[in-house]
Design a protein around this motif. Structure first.
Motif, PDB file in Angstrom:
ATOM      1  N   THR A  23       0.830  -1.211   0.000  1.00  0.00           N
ATOM      2  CA  THR A  23       0.000   0.000   0.000  1.00  0.00           C
ATOM      3  C   THR A  23       0.862   1.258   0.000  1.00  0.00           C
ATOM      4  OG1 THR A  23      -1.804  -1.121   1.151  1.00  0.00           O
ATOM      5  CG2 THR A  23      -1.766   1.284   1.267  1.00  0.00           C
ATOM      6  N   ASN A  24       1.902   1.266   0.821  1.00  0.00           N
ATOM      7  CA  ASN A  24       2.770   2.440   0.890  1.00  0.00           C
ATOM      8  C   ASN A  24       3.550   2.643  -0.408  1.00  0.00           C
ATOM      9  OD1 ASN A  24       1.879   2.886   3.468  1.00  0.00           O
ATOM     10  ND2 ASN A  24       3.704   2.079   4.480  1.00  0.00           N
ATOM     11  N   ALA A  25       4.011   1.553  -0.998  1.00  0.00           N
ATOM     12  CA  ALA A  25       4.746   1.664  -2.264  1.00  0.00           C
ATOM     13  C   ALA A  25       3.827   2.122  -3.390  1.00  0.00           C
ATOM     14  CB  ALA A  25       5.389   0.321  -2.612  1.00  0.00           C
ATOM     15  N   HIS A  26       2.614   1.614  -3.394  1.00  0.00           N
ATOM     16  CA  HIS A  26       1.625   2.013  -4.394  1.00  0.00           C
ATOM     17  C   HIS A  26       1.346   3.512  -4.282  1.00  0.00           C
ATOM     18  CE1 HIS A  26      -2.618   2.646  -5.656  1.00  0.00           C
ATOM     19  NE2 HIS A  26      -2.323   1.777  -6.622  1.00  0.00           N
ATOM     20  N   ALA A  27       1.194   3.998  -3.055  1.00  0.00           N
ATOM     21  CA  ALA A  27       0.932   5.423  -2.852  1.00  0.00           C
ATOM     22  C   ALA A  27       2.121   6.270  -3.298  1.00  0.00           C
ATOM     23  CB  ALA A  27       0.612   5.687  -1.384  1.00  0.00           C
ATOM     24  N   ALA A  28       3.336   5.798  -2.989  1.00  0.00           N
ATOM     25  CA  ALA A  28       4.531   6.546  -3.364  1.00  0.00           C
ATOM     26  C   ALA A  28       4.664   6.653  -4.875  1.00  0.00           C
ATOM     27  CB  ALA A  28       5.771   5.880  -2.771  1.00  0.00           C
ATOM     28  N   LEU A  29       4.409   5.554  -5.579  1.00  0.00           N
ATOM     29  CA  LEU A  29       4.498   5.588  -7.039  1.00  0.00           C
ATOM     30  C   LEU A  29       3.372   6.437  -7.621  1.00  0.00           C
ATOM     31  CD1 LEU A  29       6.125   4.542  -9.431  1.00  0.00           C
ATOM     32  CD2 LEU A  29       4.694   2.496  -9.448  1.00  0.00           C
ATOM     33  N   LEU A 598      12.996  -6.701   1.345  1.00  0.00           N
ATOM     34  CA  LEU A 598      12.427  -5.512   0.719  1.00  0.00           C
ATOM     35  C   LEU A 598      11.592  -4.717   1.714  1.00  0.00           C
ATOM     36  CD1 LEU A 598      11.383  -6.823  -2.821  1.00  0.00           C
ATOM     37  CD2 LEU A 598      13.133  -5.104  -2.317  1.00  0.00           C
ATOM     38  N   ALA A 599      10.804  -5.409   2.499  1.00  0.00           N
ATOM     39  CA  ALA A 599       9.978  -4.719   3.493  1.00  0.00           C
ATOM     40  C   ALA A 599      10.848  -3.975   4.502  1.00  0.00           C
ATOM     41  CB  ALA A 599       9.070  -5.714   4.205  1.00  0.00           C
ATOM     42  N   SER A 600      11.958  -4.586   4.875  1.00  0.00           N
ATOM     43  CA  SER A 600      12.832  -3.964   5.879  1.00  0.00           C
ATOM     44  C   SER A 600      13.551  -2.733   5.346  1.00  0.00           C
ATOM     45  CB  SER A 600      13.862  -4.982   6.370  1.00  0.00           C
ATOM     46  OG  SER A 600      14.872  -5.222   5.388  1.00  0.00           O
ATOM     47  N   GLN A 601      13.636  -2.600   4.026  1.00  0.00           N
ATOM     48  CA  GLN A 601      14.382  -1.494   3.417  1.00  0.00           C
ATOM     49  C   GLN A 601      13.492  -0.329   2.996  1.00  0.00           C
ATOM     50  OE1 GLN A 601      17.890  -1.610   3.236  1.00  0.00           O
ATOM     51  NE2 GLN A 601      17.405  -3.348   4.563  1.00  0.00           N
ATOM     52  N   GLN A 602      12.183  -0.498   3.080  1.00  0.00           N
ATOM     53  CA  GLN A 602      11.278   0.572   2.657  1.00  0.00           C
ATOM     54  C   GLN A 602      11.255   1.681   3.705  1.00  0.00           C
ATOM     55  OE1 GLN A 602       6.969  -0.075   2.757  1.00  0.00           O
ATOM     56  NE2 GLN A 602       6.854   0.502   0.591  1.00  0.00           N
ATOM     57  N   ASP A 603      11.283   2.942   3.260  1.00  0.00           N
ATOM     58  CA  ASP A 603      11.254   4.040   4.224  1.00  0.00           C
ATOM     59  C   ASP A 603       9.817   4.446   4.555  1.00  0.00           C
ATOM     60  OD1 ASP A 603      10.265   5.750   2.232  1.00  0.00           O
ATOM     61  OD2 ASP A 603      12.194   6.708   1.857  1.00  0.00           O
ATOM     62  N   GLU A 604       9.665   5.469   5.372  1.00  0.00           N
ATOM     63  CA  GLU A 604       8.339   5.866   5.838  1.00  0.00           C
ATOM     64  C   GLU A 604       7.474   6.433   4.725  1.00  0.00           C
ATOM     65  OE1 GLU A 604       8.892   8.521   9.081  1.00  0.00           O
ATOM     66  OE2 GLU A 604       9.615   6.968  10.455  1.00  0.00           O
ATOM     67  N   GLN A 605       8.089   6.884   3.656  1.00  0.00           N
ATOM     68  CA  GLN A 605       7.334   7.408   2.515  1.00  0.00           C
ATOM     69  C   GLN A 605       6.957   6.314   1.515  1.00  0.00           C
ATOM     70  OE1 GLN A 605      10.266   9.161   3.658  1.00  0.00           O
ATOM     71  NE2 GLN A 605       8.721  10.234   4.888  1.00  0.00           N
ATOM     72  N   GLY A 606       7.306   5.076   1.822  1.00  0.00           N
ATOM     73  CA  GLY A 606       6.987   3.976   0.918  1.00  0.00           C
ATOM     74  C   GLY A 606       7.985   3.803  -0.205  1.00  0.00           C
ATOM     75  N   GLU A 607       9.181   4.348  -0.051  1.00  0.00           N
ATOM     76  CA  GLU A 607      10.177   4.326  -1.113  1.00  0.00           C
ATOM     77  C   GLU A 607      11.396   3.509  -0.702  1.00  0.00           C
ATOM     78  OE1 GLU A 607      10.922   8.464  -1.749  1.00  0.00           O
ATOM     79  OE2 GLU A 607       9.117   8.747  -2.968  1.00  0.00           O
ATOM     80  N   TRP A 608      12.218   3.184  -1.711  1.00  0.00           N
ATOM     81  CA  TRP A 608      13.484   2.487  -1.505  1.00  0.00           C
ATOM     82  C   TRP A 608      14.626   3.364  -2.001  1.00  0.00           C
ATOM     83  CZ3 TRP A 608       8.970  -0.039  -2.640  1.00  0.00           C
ATOM     84  CH2 TRP A 608       8.627  -1.133  -1.830  1.00  0.00           C
TER      85      TRP A 608
END
Length: 656
Positions: A23-29, A598-608
């Motif tokens: 969800t966070n990655a989807h929002a970031a993209l 991958l989950a452990s590397q995602q930041d608070e904004q949903g990005e890598w």
């Protein structure tokens, strides 16, 4: 602990955690999607392009001091703290040509040669043989500034432009990027203009031997004995070139201009790549064309469109990548919106409907580009890599976009998909593979001429592009395409490496290539127990990092370790996991560990985040960092992992 000292990833992701990360990655993209539906990220190369841009301003005496100072900040930042020169990619080895250009550009921008960073760079350049050992394109640049005699460059008479397609040294036997770069460069070599260089910046201090005393500018290393043969030919031609009749010379220059001007491509620039644009700008100046002339003015505008300016630094991109970024982002977004737990499916599909409309508007339908030299009866139907590049549609982009339009499902996409399908089929080479822009562009002997010391004069079929074409055609599922698909699969089987991997060519590198091919095999219905698939799976498992991720350095393009790096990377980890899922191994512990990493590397904004480069223009010469890869590929992998949990077949229904 992982090999780099970091903690190993936690136990397998819970469903709630997986949903949160997706969800966070989807929002970031989604946040960076443009209003018209497309995506575009920065595309970064090495020091070479921004250095060349600074020198271009000094060639023309069109110096923008504020911009140059920002580019100087960028060049200083990427100078190595280890070898004190400039590498071709993040944390890479010293490169003589990039270092010579970066030093020259910094000196032009006003850096004192006795400043510590300049002194260290100069010492490194001299220790590696001096500027006389730089590559062909650097020596052309130096010749334009009078730093080396023109005999420092290989014999490349502009009369080459008069050769027919059937002639061995014809430009039609070269790749698209070579044609567009060479045509204006041949005019420059014929006219031999001297840079205005208003501040009279010179770099004699970079030569171990005074340039006028260097006897042998072409001395290898050669990739084969053909190098010695072509060096002999170069020596034989030198005294003959001045004897070419003036009328023939003028005719050849006109032929070059006649090639260039239909391909000027407006604000997107000739070939939509920096070297071709910059050479064209200098060519017009050498021809005496005023800067206010629409041709020269538009060519200059195209160059300006590649500049990335930030608060305190700037650099020049080699080109822009909106079609590629949009196609890949669209695949990630639609994957995240799919399945019973799809994220905001109605909102996402509405946004992707705009994406499809934007992509349809960019399809090339009315221009037969250079590819038509070999396929005159084939109707156009491809997409370029950039916003506009009608003479040079990209096979890889076309396959990716075609798969996205098919999956998005808007009935209005049907005609575009069919035009793309026909064009892709028509672009298949005789060996069953696909190149990026041309058909059967594989006269490898040309890569041994002195001018081609970069070894990338051609555009032969590659495994990654072929895999994408097979995936596209298999996804469409037309029975009559089976023979085409089978030839592609046969090519891919022949290209598999002994260790089970595939060479990536356009991405870094064996992980990228192996992911691409396993997707194609899956889409084409190759059994997950097929020996080729099993060998690829075992190779991927063998190179997975201890922390659960994957990483591969650009060193693998330079005969370095395959599939390994000093750390895991988001883009590489996504490719490795997607490859195993395409091979039917969704429940493999290796995939679970990758998802946790991958989950452990995602930041608070949903990005890598990742600094290493993840692609290549020309192996050993020119590398790329796609800023979008670290975002849309992890989202695609995580969403695919989630969606396959509820699949009865565990087979990906789409080719990507």
């Amino acid at each position: 602990m992982a090999a780099d000292g970091s903690a190993l990833p936690a136990s397998p992701l819970s469903r709630d955690e997986l949903d949160r990360v997706v969800t966070n990655a989807h929002a970031a993209l989604g946040r960076v999607q443009r209003d018209d539906g497309h995506w575009v990220y920065e595309l970064e190369a090495d020091a070479t392009i921004p250095a060349e841009y600074i020198l271009l301003e000094h060639f023309l005496d069109r110096i923008d001091d504020e911009l140059e100072q920002k580019m100087a900040v960028y060049l200083r930042r990427i100078q190595s703290d280890v070898h004190h020169g400039w590498p071709l990619y993040h944390d890479g080895d010293f490169n003589i040509s990039a270092s010579v250009k970066a030093y020259f550009a910094l000196k032009a921008a006003g850096d004192d040669i006795n400043a510590p960073h300049m002194k260290r760079a100069r010492e490194a350049i001299l220790a590696h043989g001096g500027a006389e050992r730089s590559n062909v394109f650097t020596r052309f640049q130096l010749a334009l500034f009078g730093e080396v005699p023109w005999r420092a460059t290989p014999v490349m008479p502009v009369e080459i432009m008069l050769l027919s397609r059937s002639a061995f040294f014809s430009v039609w036997n070269m790749s698209y990027w070579s044609r567009t770069v060479i045509a204006p460069l041949l005019v420059l070599a014929a006219l031999r203009p001297l840079a205005l260089n208003p501040r009279q910046i010179h770099v004699r201090e970079l030569f171990r031997t005074p340039p006028e005393k260097v006897r042998d500018w072409i001395r290898g290393p050669y990739r084969s004995n053909w190098g010695y043969v072509f060096k002999g030919l170069d020596m034989a031609l030198r005294p003959l070139v001045p004897m070419i009749p003036a009328k023939t010379h003028e005719k050849a220059i006109k032929a070059a201009i006649d090639f260039i001007e239909p391909r000027l491509n407006g604000k997107d620039g000739i070939g939509a790549i920096y070297p071709a644009m910059a050479n064209t700008v200098m060519m017009y100046r050498a021809l005496g064309v005023p800067d206010t002339d629409p041709r020269a003015a538009t060519a200059w505008e195209a160059v300006q469109g590649l500049i990335v300016q930030k608060d305190d630094e700037a650099y020049c991109q080699p080109c822009v990548s909106p079609i590629w970024d949009t196609g890949l982002s669209g695949h990630a977004m639609i994957e995240a919106a799919s399945g019973p737990n799809g994220i905001a499916p109605e909102k996402t599909l509405a946004a992707l409907k705009k994406t499809s409309a934007w992509l349809r508007s960019k399809q090339i339908l009315d221009v037969k580009g250079d590819w038509a030299i070999n396929k005159p009866d084939l109707a156009p139907g491809g997409w370029a890599f950039q916003y506009g590049n009608d003479y040079y549609p990209d096979v890889d982009d076309t396959a990716v976009v075609g798969m996205l339009l098919h999956r998005e499902g808007d009935p209005e996409n049907a005609e575009s998909i069919e035009r793309a399908r026909q064009w892709i089929i028509g672009m298949q080479s005789t060996n069953g593979g696909w190149g990026a822009f041309d058909i059967d562009n594989n006269k490898d002997i040309l890569n041994h001429i002195p001018f081609a010391d970069h070894g990338a004069l051609l555009d032969p079929p590659t495994a990654d592009v072929t895999a994408r074409c097979v995936s596209f055609l298999a996804q469409l599922g037309h029975p009559e395409d089976e023979p085409v698909i089978q030839r592609g699969l046969d090519y891919l089987r022949r290209e598999q490496e002994a260790d089970g991997s595939w060479f990536g060519r356009w991405g870094t590198n064996y992980i990228y290539g192996t992911w691409s091919v396993l997707c194609a095999f899956n889409a084409a219905g190759i059994s997950h127990d097929d020996p080729a698939v099993v060998r690829a799976v075992e190779w991927l498992r063998s190179v997975q990092q201890e922390d659960g991720g994957w990483g591969e350095g650009c060193e693998s393009f330079e005969d370095g370790p395959r599939g390994t790096y000093k750390q895991s990377l988001p883009s590489q980890t996504a490719w490795g996991a997607l490859a195993l899922m395409a091979a039917g191994r969704r429940d493999d512990p290796a995939v679970s560990r990758a998802m946790s990493w991958l989950a452990s590397q995602q930041d608070e904004q949903g990005e890598w985040h990742e600094d290493p480069y993840n692609a290549v223009g020309f192996p050993k010469v020119f590398y790329l960092r796609y800023h979008g890869y670290k975002q849309f590929f992890p989202l695609l992998a995580l969403a695919r992992y989630r969606n396959l949990e509820t699949s009865n077949t565990r087979r990906v229904a789409f080719g990507f």
